[in-house]
Design a protein around this motif. Sequence first.
Motif, PDB file in Angstrom:
ATOM      1  N   GLN A  66      28.608   3.199  19.814  1.00  0.00           N
ATOM      2  CA  GLN A  66      28.518   4.045  20.269  1.00  0.00           C
ATOM      3  C   GLN A  66      27.635   5.223  21.047  1.00  0.00           C
ATOM      4  O   GLN A  66      26.977   4.772  22.311  1.00  0.00           O
ATOM      5  N   ARG A  70      25.680   4.378  24.739  1.00  0.00           N
ATOM      6  CA  ARG A  70      24.815   5.671  25.752  1.00  0.00           C
ATOM      7  C   ARG A  70      23.403   5.847  25.712  1.00  0.00           C
ATOM      8  O   ARG A  70      23.275   6.390  26.798  1.00  0.00           O
ATOM      9  N   VAL A 113      31.956   4.600  25.110  1.00  0.00           N
ATOM     10  CA  VAL A 113      31.347   5.895  25.847  1.00  0.00           C
ATOM     11  C   VAL A 113      32.433   5.555  26.944  1.00  0.00           C
ATOM     12  O   VAL A 113      32.676   5.114  27.386  1.00  0.00           O
ATOM     13  N   GLU A 117      30.700   9.226  31.796  1.00  0.00           N
ATOM     14  CA  GLU A 117      29.549   9.210  31.293  1.00  0.00           C
ATOM     15  C   GLU A 117      28.933   8.273  32.471  1.00  0.00           C
ATOM     16  O   GLU A 117      27.733   8.882  32.036  1.00  0.00           O
TER      17      GLU A 117
END
Length: 349
Positions: A66, A70, A113, A117
Motif C-alpha cells: 500500500q 500511495r 489505497v 485518496e
Amino acid sequence: MGSTASQKEIIKKALLIGISGYKNQSLEDLDSPINDVEALQGLLSRGESDYSSFDTVQVEKNVPKQGNLRKLIREFFRETCETGLFYFSGHGVLEDGKSYLATPDGEEMAWGVPINEVIEAANRSSIKNKVIILDCCHSGAAGMQHYYDGKPYMMDDRLISINNGVTILAASNAKEETWDMGDLSLFTSLLVEALKGGAADVVGRITPSSVYAFIDQNLGEGFPRPEFKANVSGFTVIRKVKPPVDLDILHQIITYFKNKDDEYDLSPTNEFTNDPAYVEMLKPREPYAIGKDVKVFKHLQKMVSVGLVEPVGEKHMYFAAMNSKSCRLTPLGKHYWNLVKNNRLKPES
C-alpha cells in the motif's frame, strides 16, 4: 518502467498500474491487469507516429505494498504538466462503505489505497487536466463519501469535491464487479479499441467523453456499466489518430458550401467513370468528366463517408452526379462548417 522523454518539457504524462497477484486468499489472482497496462503503454507511448500522444508513460506492475502505491500516486500528481492520466487495473474492494484499490499485501480493514485518496491527490495537483481511469470492481464509488447497501451513506455530503480539471472514468458502478477476461479485461479491451480510433472524431481527436461514449455504447444489458464523472471547462485530447478526412480537404467545406444551408450542384462532369475511356463497361454521357470537377467530387465523397455531406434526391452520390442533382451538409457537417468558418479547426487542434 515505460518510456521517458529526453531533455524537454513534459506536456502529457501517464502512470499505468496493473496488479495481478494477491496474497490474501479472498482475492483471486487476475489474468488481465498486466496485459492491460502493456496494451495501453503501446498506444500511449510517443514515437510510433505524429499521432501518438504522451511524452512519458510510466508502467508499474504488481506494486507490492500500500505504501508503494500511495507514494506512486502522490509523486505522479505532485509534478506539474498539461495533462496527467492515471490508470489502475486490478482488484477493487468495497468494505464498510469504503472502496479501495487493492494491493498484494491487502487485508481486512486495510485492503489498499482508498480510491478517494486518488481523487484528493488529483484535487490538490497543479496538473491542468487530470484523467483518472479505474478498471476495478466498485470503481464507480470514486467521489462518494461512503457506500452502504446500494446507497451512498449520507455522513456529510453525498459526494466529495471533484475540483475543476478532474475527469473520472470508472469500469463499473459502486456495487458492481468488473470482468477479468484472461487476455484483456472487458473494460480495457474496449478502452484500447476506443484509443485506436473507435472513439475518434472526424479530425482524429479522442477525448475522455468520447471514450466513455464508445465503451458505453458497446456494452449491452447484463454487463457492468461504466461511469463518467467530471468537473471540466473543456475536454482534453488524450490521443490523436490519423483522421479519416485530411484537414486540408475538410477546410474546403466552406469553399464548396458558401453558406451552411446551401446545396452544391452536381453533374456528370463530377463522376470520373463518365468518360469515353470507360465505354466498354459503362455508357458515358455528355458532359463528360472534367478533372477539376472530379477532384471536388472525391472530396465531397470523403465527407459523405464520415457523415458530413449527403446527396439530395438520390441515395448515392454517383446517381446524384449522373442525374445532375445536388448534395448538402448534414447537421454534423454544419457543425464542422462552423468550426472551419470560425477558425476553430486548426492542424494542431
